[in-house]
Design a protein around this motif. Structure first.
Motif, PDB file in Angstrom:
ATOM      1  N   ILE A   1      -0.352  -3.545  -1.780  1.00  0.00           N
ATOM      2  CA  ILE A   1      -0.918  -2.307  -1.254  1.00  0.00           C
ATOM      3  C   ILE A   1      -2.427  -2.407  -1.366  1.00  0.00           C
ATOM      4  O   ILE A   1      -2.963  -2.718  -2.428  1.00  0.00           O
TER       5      ILE A   1
ATOM      6  N   VAL B   1       7.036  -2.312  -3.196  1.00  0.00           N
ATOM      7  CA  VAL B   1       7.412  -1.489  -2.055  1.00  0.00           C
ATOM      8  C   VAL B   1       8.907  -1.645  -1.796  1.00  0.00           C
ATOM      9  O   VAL B   1       9.446  -2.746  -1.834  1.00  0.00           O
TER      10      VAL B   1
ATOM     11  N   ILE C   1       6.743   3.809  -1.814  1.00  0.00           N
ATOM     12  CA  ILE C   1       5.686   3.220  -2.631  1.00  0.00           C
ATOM     13  C   ILE C   1       5.638   3.882  -4.006  1.00  0.00           C
ATOM     14  O   ILE C   1       6.044   5.032  -4.162  1.00  0.00           O
TER      15      ILE C   1
ATOM     16  N   VAL D   1      -1.067   4.936  -6.271  1.00  0.00           N
ATOM     17  CA  VAL D   1      -1.891   5.389  -5.162  1.00  0.00           C
ATOM     18  C   VAL D   1      -2.641   6.666  -5.488  1.00  0.00           C
ATOM     19  O   VAL D   1      -3.848   6.762  -5.306  1.00  0.00           O
TER      20      VAL D   1
ATOM     21  N   LEU E   1       6.114   6.593   1.899  1.00  0.00           N
ATOM     22  CA  LEU E   1       4.713   6.284   2.149  1.00  0.00           C
ATOM     23  C   LEU E   1       4.069   7.272   3.112  1.00  0.00           C
ATOM     24  O   LEU E   1       2.973   7.772   2.871  1.00  0.00           O
ATOM     25  N   ARG E   2       4.741   7.555   4.197  1.00  0.00           N
ATOM     26  CA  ARG E   2       4.153   8.414   5.213  1.00  0.00           C
ATOM     27  C   ARG E   2       3.870   9.806   4.664  1.00  0.00           C
ATOM     28  O   ARG E   2       2.818  10.395   4.924  1.00  0.00           O
TER      29      ARG E   2
ATOM     30  N   SER F   1       0.834   9.741   2.081  1.00  0.00           N
ATOM     31  CA  SER F   1      -0.428   9.314   2.678  1.00  0.00           C
ATOM     32  C   SER F   1      -1.018  10.392   3.566  1.00  0.00           C
ATOM     33  O   SER F   1      -2.232  10.629   3.550  1.00  0.00           O
TER      34      SER F   1
ATOM     35  N   VAL G   1      -2.547   4.889   7.711  1.00  0.00           N
ATOM     36  CA  VAL G   1      -1.593   3.961   7.114  1.00  0.00           C
ATOM     37  C   VAL G   1      -1.175   2.908   8.128  1.00  0.00           C
ATOM     38  O   VAL G   1      -0.851   3.225   9.263  1.00  0.00           O
TER      39      VAL G   1
ATOM     40  N   TRP H   1       1.114  -1.001   8.310  1.00  0.00           N
ATOM     41  CA  TRP H   1       2.022  -1.903   7.602  1.00  0.00           C
ATOM     42  C   TRP H   1       2.020  -3.260   8.289  1.00  0.00           C
ATOM     43  O   TRP H   1       2.198  -3.361   9.507  1.00  0.00           O
TER      44      TRP H   1
ATOM     45  N   ALA I   1       0.932  -2.966   2.739  1.00  0.00           N
ATOM     46  CA  ALA I   1       0.572  -1.646   3.240  1.00  0.00           C
ATOM     47  C   ALA I   1      -0.928  -1.469   3.098  1.00  0.00           C
ATOM     48  O   ALA I   1      -1.508  -1.776   2.053  1.00  0.00           O
TER      49      ALA I   1
ATOM     50  N   LEU J   1      -3.921   1.269   3.245  1.00  0.00           N
ATOM     51  CA  LEU J   1      -4.233   2.689   3.183  1.00  0.00           C
ATOM     52  C   LEU J   1      -5.742   2.837   3.330  1.00  0.00           C
ATOM     53  O   LEU J   1      -6.506   2.216   2.586  1.00  0.00           O
TER      54      LEU J   1
ATOM     55  N   SER K   1       5.946  -0.232  12.954  1.00  0.00           N
ATOM     56  CA  SER K   1       5.070  -0.495  11.822  1.00  0.00           C
ATOM     57  C   SER K   1       4.138  -1.682  12.062  1.00  0.00           C
ATOM     58  O   SER K   1       3.144  -1.842  11.361  1.00  0.00           O
TER      59      SER K   1
END
Length: 475
Positions: free
Chosen positions: A31, A46, A55, A60, A119-120, A123, A130, A132, A139, A141, A229
């Motif tokens: 990440i 992940v 995640i 994060v 994740l979505r 974030s 984001v 991938w 990932a 970010l 992705s």
């Protein structure tokens, strides 16, 4: 932290990141936050849960300065920052954002002593971009205003397969590609800044490639158009024998380049039109070198809008059919009829199951300086409500509304529920006469029984074209 209202949060949480396999850890995952690799805890790789990327939340959010609390008894994670509070419960698909309930597509999970969340979801709450990379299982970010853009994916002619963890340069002031559509044998690309396309042919098989340098997909592009992705997507094309599919991708990240590929059944000529007005056209209709511009040669230009689409199904009928399918079916029938009208040119805001935003729909019509705008819908209400309505917003649209409604009533055979005024985005923000047609009530069993029949749709489409011709004074 970016504050996001409940409706927007629910909308954002409907998206997932998908990569091969289900219900397993993606080995050797990474990440990156604004290009910096984050330290993942043990049991914190992940995870892929039913196609959703999960995640480790603590890594994060603590990097972003959030306050994170863990209640072992209730197995609840509480995240707080700048007056916004999010609560997620392990194995529970219901989360809360500022005491408002939000349904997740997949519940948080506990892996050892680490809580993993979608994740979505997390974030978007902090305003991150984001991306991938499936090849490197990474990932990326990107925080607001960081200036970083990164993306990579497959390795065919629609993507270069870049695997760099961070881009070699910083892409700023990129043009955002808001929509890609194909109708009337023309590819249309909507962008918010001037772009100079590079277009060329490939053979074996035959393809037409359009590269858009210094461009990226807009933040809302994937709301209604396929974008996986790996930043790849496509549009299946039907009814045009020379074209089988439209593919698009983030082809390069240095500089950031969007590639659009038209898969052809044979080599054909084209004309490219780019007036730096936000719309790029690739016309496959003619072998001449003269660009075919919608509304050119003195023709009247009509923009036809199929309401909803993509992730927005619209209303659901009593027999569980989707409004978006009805809207598109009628619009495609209108398109076929307009092909036979030599004095009328047209553009569809969507020709497949995609979702241009309301702003995109308006932009297409305004940028093209269309003569009229017509949006096709079906209504929903009580089980007893039945009939057709025509809506307008501005007084300049009253005459168009009256003409279109006259033919909508006669062609549908349903109850006349009159012409009505209402402040709707697509009829309010367009600069030309604009109306929205409600062609029947999906919530009414009798209306629903006819709305999805070919005979009804053909009749309504014919009525729409008659109304267009009368209003524009075309014989």
């Amino acid at each position: 932290m970016k504050k996001i209202g409940l409706v927007l949060v629910m909308f954002l949480c409907s998206f997932v990141f998908i990569f091969p396999g289900m219900g397993h850890a993606a080995s050797n995952t990474s990440i990156y936050l604004d290009g910096k690799a984050l330290n993942l805890p043990k049991n914190g790789e992940v995870q892929n849960v039913n196609g959703n990327v999960m995640i480790p939340i603590r890594v994060v959010v603590e990097e972003l300065g959030f306050n994170v609390n863990w209640d072992k008894v209730t197995r609840t994670v509480t995240i707080q920052q700048s007056g916004t509070t999010m609560k997620l419960v392990v194995d529970n698909k219901m989360a809360t954002v500022n005491d408002n309930q939000v349904k997740l597509l997949v519940a948080p999970i506990l892996k050892g002593d680490t809580t993993l969340v979608p994740l979505r979801f997390i974030s978007e709450q902090v305003g991150l971009t984001v991306q991938w990379n499936n090849e490197t299982k990474s990932a990326y970010l990107i925080t607001p205003n960081s200036g970083n853009e990164n993306g990579s994916g497959g390795n065919d002619d629609s993507n270069n397969g870049s695997t760099n963890p961070t881009p070699p340069d910083v892409n700023v002031n990129l043009a955002s590609i808001g929509g890609i559509s194909f109708s009337d044998n023309k590819l249309m690309i909507a962008t918010d800044k001037n772009v100079t396309p590079n277009i060329f042919k490939l053979t074996g098989p035959d393809r037409l490639v359009v590269d858009l340098p210094n461009a990226k997909f807009s933040d809302t592009f994937s709301n209604g158009q396929m974008l996986d992705s790996n930043m790849n997507g496509y549009i299946d094309v039907e009814g045009y024998p020379d074209v089988s599919k439209i593919r698009y991708s983030l082809f390069s990240d240095s500089p950031s380049t969007i590639r659009v590929v038209i898969d052809l059944t044979k080599s054909i000529n084209y004309t490219l039109t780019n007036d730096n007005d936000g719309l790029i056209f690739v016309d496959l209709n003619s072998d001449s070198s003269t660009p075919s511009v919608p509304g050119g040669s003195g023709k009247k230009l009509v923009v036809i809008d199929a309401g909803h689409g993509g992730t927005d199904p619209g209303a659901i009928s009593v027999t569980k059919k989707k409004e978006k399918d009805f809207n598109l079916a009628v619009v495609l029938k209108v398109e076929q009829l307009l092909k036979n009208e030599p004095e009328i040119d047209y553009v569809l805001t969507r020709s497949g199951d995609t979702y241009p935003t309301l702003q995109d729909r308006v932009k297409i019509a305004n940028d093209l300086n269309a003569d009229i705008f017509i949006s096709i819908h079906a209504n929903s209400g009580s089980a007893t409500a039945s009939g057709v309505e025509t809506y307008y917003t501005r007084k300049e649209s009253i005459e168009l509304a009256n003409v279109m409604h006259k033919y909508l009533v006669s062609s549908s055979g349903l109850t006349d529920r009159k012409v009505r005024s209402k402040s709707l985005h697509v009829t309010r923000e367009t600069k030309m006469p604009a109306v929205l047609l409600e062609c029947g009530y999906l919530s009414n069993p009798k209306d629903d029984a006819v709305l999805y029949t070919e005979s009804f749709q053909n009749s309504v489409a014919a009525g729409v074209v008659k109304g267009i011709k009368e209003y524009l004074g075309v014989n």
